[in-house]
Scaffold this motif. Structure first.
Motif, short mmCIF file in Angstrom:
data_model
loop_
_atom_site.label_atom_id
_atom_site.label_comp_id
_atom_site.label_asym_id
_atom_site.label_seq_id
_atom_site.Cartn_x
_atom_site.Cartn_y
_atom_site.Cartn_z
N ALA A 1 30.94 20.28 -21.23
CA ALA A 1 30.75 21.64 -20.73
C ALA A 1 29.36 22.15 -21.10
O ALA A 1 28.69 22.81 -20.29
N ARG A 2 28.93 21.82 -22.30
CA ARG A 2 27.61 22.24 -22.75
C ARG A 2 26.51 21.55 -21.93
O ARG A 2 25.55 22.17 -21.50
N GLU A 3 26.68 20.24 -21.70
CA GLU A 3 25.71 19.48 -20.93
C GLU A 3 25.63 20.02 -19.50
O GLU A 3 24.55 20.15 -18.92
N LYS A 4 26.79 20.35 -18.92
CA LYS A 4 26.82 20.92 -17.56
C LYS A 4 26.10 22.27 -17.52
O LYS A 4 25.33 22.55 -16.60
N ALA A 5 26.34 23.11 -18.54
CA ALA A 5 25.68 24.42 -18.58
C ALA A 5 24.17 24.27 -18.65
O ALA A 5 23.43 25.01 -17.99
N LEU A 6 23.71 23.28 -19.41
CA LEU A 6 22.27 23.05 -19.51
C LEU A 6 21.69 22.54 -18.20
O LEU A 6 20.61 22.97 -17.77
N ARG A 7 22.42 21.63 -17.54
CA ARG A 7 21.96 21.13 -16.24
C ARG A 7 21.88 22.26 -15.22
O ARG A 7 20.91 22.38 -14.47
N ASP A 8 22.93 23.10 -15.19
CA ASP A 8 22.96 24.22 -14.25
C ASP A 8 21.82 25.19 -14.52
O ASP A 8 21.17 25.69 -13.58
#
Length: 276
Positions: A216-223
């Motif tokens: 979830a953290r990695e996705k938030a950073l990508r977004d």
């Protein structure tokens, strides 16, 4: 199927690794150039101090550590932030000032240390990946005070190959920047504290709940990074259009025909006629 391993430079994973006391002591001793035996005890502090700006959720996470004579703020920043030096100074000064309470004397102050791990280049004119800063007299270079210290690791400047001699800061920086199992295993053989960090990384990478948080953290950073990229692209497109319009108006002012202006600017005939 290859074993899944979190990337240590994703701040969630890094903080989990720093919960391992052996890894934490090894990392601090490498950066602070101390014998690990000198670090008798470390304690992770609440990091509420840093949660001031909404943007802090995107790419910034800190680990605050207390020792018997120091308070240390370790931060990873994944997205470029040109004012990082100002930000680091602000938070270190805030951390320093919060040590004293009403009625106490100035001898309560502990040394405050900032360790910044950046996934971008802050000082493009410098080639070394690691820098350390103190407050010194300009000409004779003696310390004004040793109570504030800044360490900076710029990951994009890491050398591709390891040096022959042992360099613990380089080993740690390589570990934090690594993504492949073979690189982690190689680095673990060179430093027992990194070996402990790698063991922790393997454990948390197979923990289902932690993996959900990490992803979830990695996705938030990508977004976030994608949003910033698209905003920059929109800004460039707007700038190019405004530039073309200004050129068209200048060409109209000197009496050039519409077909020539269209070829020069890429604007449509209707757009150019609307400016006349």
């Amino acid at each position: 199927m290859a074993e899944f391993l979190m990337k240590p430079k994703i701040d969630f994973a890094f903080k989990e690794i720093m919960m391992d006391e052996k890894a934490r002591i090894g990392f601090l001793s490498a950066v602070l150039k101390l014998d690990p035996a000198e670090i008798k005890e470390t304690r992770i502090l609440n990091t509420y101090l840093q949660r001031v700006h909404e943007d802090d959720k995107q790419g910034i996470l800190d680990v605050r550590v207390l020792t018997d004579n120091m308070e240390i703020d370790i931060e990873i920043q994944l997205s470029e932030l040109k004012v990082w030096a100002d930000r680091a100074l602000f938070y270190l000064a805030k951390m320093y000032a919060e040590q004293i309470k009403l009625g106490q004397t100035y001898n309560v102050f502990k040394k405050c240390v900032s360790i910044s791990i950046l996934n971008f280049i802050l000082f493009p004119e410098e080639t070394e990946f690691y820098s350390c800063f103190h407050i010194r007299e300009d000409t004779r270079q003696f310390l004004y005070t040793d109570k504030m210290e800044f360490h900076l690791i710029e990951l994009p400047k890491l050398p591709k190959e390891l040096k022959e001699e042992k360099d613990d800061i380089l080993l740690w920086a390589k570990f934090i920047n690594s993504e492949r199992k073979e690189d982690f295993e190689m680095l673990a053989t060179k430093n027992t504290y990194i070996e402990s960090a790698y063991n922790t990384l393997q454990v948390i990478s197979q923990d289902k709940e932690k993996r959900i948080e990490y992803e979830a953290r990695e996705k938030a950073l990508r977004d976030y990074n994608q949003g910033m990229l698209e905003a920059e692209e929109r800004g460039r497109e707007t700038g190019e259009r405004e530039k073309a319009i200004q050129i068209a108006k200048n060409m109209i002012a000197i009496g050039l025909p519409t077909d020539i202006i269209t070829q020069a600017t890429g604007l449509s005939i209707a757009q150019i006629e609307s400016f006349r």
